[in-house]
Design an enzyme around this catalytic site. Structure first.
Site, short mmCIF file in Angstrom:
data_model
loop_
_atom_site.label_atom_id
_atom_site.label_comp_id
_atom_site.label_asym_id
_atom_site.label_seq_id
_atom_site.Cartn_x
_atom_site.Cartn_y
_atom_site.Cartn_z
CD GLU A 104 0.86 5.15 2.80
OE1 GLU A 104 1.10 5.57 3.82
OE2 GLU A 104 1.59 4.94 1.81
CE LYS A 130 3.89 3.71 7.85
NZ LYS A 130 3.93 4.73 6.88
CB CYS A 140 4.26 3.71 3.92
SG CYS A 140 5.52 4.84 3.33
#
Length: 512
Positions: free
Chosen positions: A271, A337, A389
């Site tokens: 990420e 995301k 995440c």
């Protein structure tokens, strides 16, 4: 055994310390300790304590939750104080803020439980596990949700038969099974009960364990015949240095060199591995990464932030540089995301939190959502459903993408939490998702836990945390659907809610 302990446990001098002790022991049931057998015992002891002093059920449940979640999520202080530099004057109370909120859910569970006037066996042995599971589900959903610490995660290990319920109904079914096991142990160990009443919970325990074990041995998905080598890059970039301008070039150079050292079919960076907005990068940087990978026969995915298509915000993304051509930035396939971290990636209460953000000097704290269902990224012979995440903490949200994918991948940066247990707790959630969705899960992280996880939830390869390394391994593409993928959690949870309502209705009618 229980009756002999009761007279000691219910004494005020022991009751509250025992409650705190049991709650404080819960972190040892999760990764990295994996003492899965301890959670049903803790849960059963907790329930028995409340049985002894039912007048304090709600306050006891709140204290239990507050203690459990504080000891499990102590790493919040690491992120606030050690990494972000927030003084303890603010960091300590803010560390307790999340556990104080999460503890409301166990309290709600026992507040509802007290409303039921039922025989003990039904109230303890059936209704309580249902209410606990429903409030855990609510905790995962309400106000964007936070499902970490659900008791079902303690069973996500190769040694627990209860993990077999994950592909059947997801982590909440594992939570339900864990709660059932805990309360049935209490009922089975009650010396004052007649032998017949003690035999029933013993039979139920045996049936529960047998069902979980059988499900654990069942293959609900199947290999599609494809095989790939993967390389997961772990840069080990210190969070306090990550966004500094003088570290941008060294960081890019580090990852560029790592990409050049592997000939794996699929290469994945963590990420926000590149600490610059994609559109602000010189185009030749991405072209060089793509060329480096192509020369080695690799498909390459890179974690990076980028401006949204309308230019009015930015998003946390993984971009697929396979076949990338310079001067074609708009044509890059990517995953953005969707489930953002409140207070970390966006400001739910900007008028209150903005001063804190300024004190902590947090970069990129106002991301935009990537949108609902996004297509899997095609890399070599695998269709990869990415998540970023803590998105892999929400199993139901990954189902749609997983149906069209042969491989799951998580890109994370856990450097915010130092050398704490946060990375291992996150890893255990990825293990749960692999089991629920019946596919390999690969994890590329900045500092750990970088790993390859089998469809059975077993960790088959893991990089040493807090080191600069490349983890390489083999995976197979999988297709098909687990029972959980067909229904998600909501349908069977509504079923047990209806069951609890039916039980209450029947016994209230009997009273009248």
């Amino acid at each position: 055994m229980v009756s002999k302990l009761d007279k000691y446990w219910q004494h005020p001098a022991l009751y509250w310390p025992l409650l705190i002790l049991f709650a404080a022991a819960t972190p040892f049931t999760f990764a990295p300790y994996y003492h899965f057998w301890l959670m049903p015992l803790i849960f059963g002891a907790f329930v028995r304590l409340i049985e002894l002093r039912p007048r304090f059920a709600v306050s006891s449940a709140y204290l239990f939750g507050l203690t459990a979640y504080t000891t499990q999520f102590y790493w919040i202080h690491t992120a606030l104080h050690d990494v972000s530099g927030l003084p303890d004057l603010y960091a300590v109370p803010l560390t307790f803020l999340l556990p104080a909120y999460l503890a409301l859910y166990p309290a709600l569970c026992f507040w509802l439980w007290k409303k039921f006037t039922l025989p003990r066996g039904i109230k303890i042995g059936l209704v309580l596990p249902i209410l606990w599971t429903l409030t855990e589900f609510a905790r995962e959903r309400f106000l964007t949700g936070f499902g970490w610490g659900a008791i079902g995660y303690s069973q996500i290990t190769p040694d627990s038969p209860l993990a077999g319920f994950a592909p059947l109904g997801g982590i909440h079914m594992v939570t339900l099974a864990t709660a059932f096991l805990g309360v049935w142990l209490v009922l089975a160990s009650n010396n004052t009960a007649r032998s017949g009443k003690r035999l029933l919970p013993i039979i139920l325990i045996a049936a529960l364990l047998a069902a979980g074990y059988t499900a654990r041995q069942t293959d609900f998905t199947r290999p599609d015949g494809s095989r790939s080598t993967v390389a997961l890059l772990q840069g080990n970039i210190d969070q306090t240095l990550k966004w500094r301008e003088d570290q941008v070039i060294p960081t890019i150079q580090k990852y560029y060199e790592q990409v050049g050292k592997t000939t794996a079919d699929i290469v994945i960076l963590p990420e926000t591995a590149i600490p610059v907005m994609r559109q602000n990068l010189p185009e030749n940087i991405l072209a060089k990464f793509a060329e480096q990978a192509q020369n080695n026969g690799s498909a390459l995915a890179v974690g990076i932030s980028q401006y949204t298509s309308d230019g009015n915000g930015y998003e946390n993304a993984v971009i697929n540089l396979t076949g990338y051509q310079e001067n074609n930035q708009d044509g890059i396939p990517y995953y953005a995301k969707n489930h953002l971290v409140p207070f970390g990636e966006y400001k739910p209460l900007p008028f209150l939190t903005t001063p804190l953000y300024k004190m902590m000097d947090m970069p990129l704290s106002d991301f935009r959502k990537g949108g609902g269902k996004q297509s899997a990224l095609l890399m070599k012979n695998q269709k990869i459903a990415f998540n970023i995440c803590y998105e892999d903490g929400f199993g139901d949200e990954l189902i749609a993408a997983a149906k069209d994918a042969t491989l799951l991948a998580n890109a994370s940066n856990m450097a915010w939490y130092g050398k704490s247990n946060a990375m291992y707790q996150h890893l255990q959630q990825s293990q749960a998702r692999a089991m629920e969705l019946g596919r390999y899960m690969v994890r590329a992280t900045n500092t750990g836990a970088t790993a390859i996880i089998s469809p059975k939830g077993n960790i088959i390869a893991q990089a040493q945390p807090d080191t600069e390394t490349v983890l390489e391994g083999h995976i197979k593409g999988y297709v098909g659907e687990t029972p959980y993928m067909k229904t998600g959690s909501s349908w069977w949870l509504m079923g047990i809610l209806a069951l609890a309502a039916l039980i209450l209705f029947i016994f209230r009618n009997k009273e009248h």
